[in-house]
Design a protein around this motif. Structure first.
Motif, short mmCIF file in Angstrom:
data_model
loop_
_atom_site.label_atom_id
_atom_site.label_comp_id
_atom_site.label_asym_id
_atom_site.label_seq_id
_atom_site.Cartn_x
_atom_site.Cartn_y
_atom_site.Cartn_z
N ILE A 1 -50.73 22.17 35.79
CA ILE A 1 -51.59 21.29 35.01
C ILE A 1 -52.89 20.99 35.75
O ILE A 1 -53.99 21.04 35.18
CB ILE A 1 -50.85 19.99 34.67
CG1 ILE A 1 -49.65 20.27 33.76
CG2 ILE A 1 -51.79 18.98 34.02
CD1 ILE A 1 -48.77 19.08 33.49
N LEU A 2 -52.77 20.70 37.05
CA LEU A 2 -53.95 20.38 37.85
C LEU A 2 -54.89 21.58 37.96
O LEU A 2 -56.12 21.45 37.80
CB LEU A 2 -53.51 19.91 39.24
CG LEU A 2 -54.59 19.33 40.16
CD1 LEU A 2 -55.24 18.12 39.51
CD2 LEU A 2 -53.99 18.95 41.50
N CYS B 1 -56.73 22.25 34.61
CA CYS B 1 -57.77 21.26 34.35
C CYS B 1 -59.01 21.50 35.21
O CYS B 1 -60.15 21.50 34.71
CB CYS B 1 -57.23 19.85 34.59
SG CYS B 1 -55.98 19.32 33.39
N ALA C 1 -60.67 24.95 34.33
CA ALA C 1 -61.31 24.88 33.01
C ALA C 1 -62.66 24.16 33.13
O ALA C 1 -63.66 24.57 32.53
CB ALA C 1 -60.40 24.15 32.03
N TYR C 2 -62.69 23.08 33.90
CA TYR C 2 -63.96 22.38 34.12
C TYR C 2 -64.97 23.27 34.83
O TYR C 2 -66.15 23.29 34.49
CB TYR C 2 -63.72 21.11 34.95
CG TYR C 2 -64.98 20.34 35.25
CD1 TYR C 2 -65.52 19.46 34.32
CD2 TYR C 2 -65.65 20.52 36.47
CE1 TYR C 2 -66.70 18.76 34.59
CE2 TYR C 2 -66.83 19.84 36.74
CZ TYR C 2 -67.34 18.96 35.80
OH TYR C 2 -68.52 18.29 36.07
#
Length: 244
Positions: free
Chosen positions: A44-45, A48, A51-52
């Motif tokens: 998940i980290l 995120c 993606a940023y």
């Protein structure tokens, strides 16, 4: 380079510490349960952050491969490097994974190390991390559903379908496009291009297993559907007989 080594060791210590804490809190669940929780957190980290990097911070990986690493790209790679070293050591110690997954971890570690050492192509590495980790939460959810006895449900079927569709789309189609852009660009180093080819080839190895799984799953659904149809037919015929 010394700072990168220290940062990687700190990240490795952080993942190990998280695993130890989870084992202390969930001692009854077993080692693999807690290791998969760590894997879920990393997935998940990583998704995120990368993606940023790709969609906001830039540059766009399809048009700017081979560019210099940014501080955020370096942070994302160091974070994942620490995790991959931890998970690789865990898998080897407990002997839970086969050669394909170990090869994936080895190539990921070597690829990140090479990108950090060269100081460039960080955007491609982050794009690969995003593509490979975006299916990770679904993979872990599938395992947890099995362990808790909720896999043979509608939720389990939804997770399986989403995993297969997302894997094929991200690893094969998007990954293939990324590899093409990497190969035709003059900027990336030869070794980086070779690493991209190797990772894409490994995705196809995984794809063979996923295809077999999808075929087994579809045949099981077909059998269940036929049984359900037969049961419905028997019920309808039974009611008709009573009406006569």
């Amino acid at each position: 380079m010394a700072l990168l080594v220290v940062s990687a060791l700190l990240c490795l210590s952080g993942w190990v510490s998280l695993y130890v804490i989870l084992c202390s809190l969930n001692g009854s669940r077993g080692y693999e349960w807690n290791c998969r929780l760590v894997t879920l957190v990393h997935g998940i980290l990583a998704v995120c952050v990368t993606a940023y990097i790709g969609y906001v911070d830039g540059p766009w990986p399809f048009t700017h491969p081979g560019t210099k690493n940014t501080p955020l790209q370096i942070s994302a790679m160091v974070l994942s490097l620490g995790y991959f070293i931890f998970d690789m050591a865990w898998c080897v110690y407990f002997r839970t994974e086969g050669p394909v997954m170990l090869a994936h971890h080895t190539m990921s570690i070597l690829g990140i190390l090479l990108t950090l050492w060269l100081g460039e192509s960080g955007i491609e590495s982050c794009a690969v991390l995003f593509g490979s980790e975006i299916t990770n939460p679904l993979l872990q959810a599938r395992w947890f559903l099995r362990q808790t006895g909720h896999y043979e449900t509608l939720l389990g079927n939804v997770v399986d379908v989403l995993f297969v569709v997302l894997f094929v789309f991200m690893r094969i189609f998007v990954g293939g496009t990324m590899l093409y852009c990497e190969l035709i660009s003059p900027r990336p180093r030869f070794f980086i291009k070779c690493g991209g080819v190797a990772m894409y080839a490994l995705s196809w190895v995984f794809m063979v297993d996923i295809y077999r799984f999808a075929m087994r799953k579809s045949k099981r659904w077909q059998r269940q559907w036929k049984v359900q149809r037969m049961e419905e037919t028997v019920v309808v015929n039974g009611h008709e007989g009573k009406m006569d």
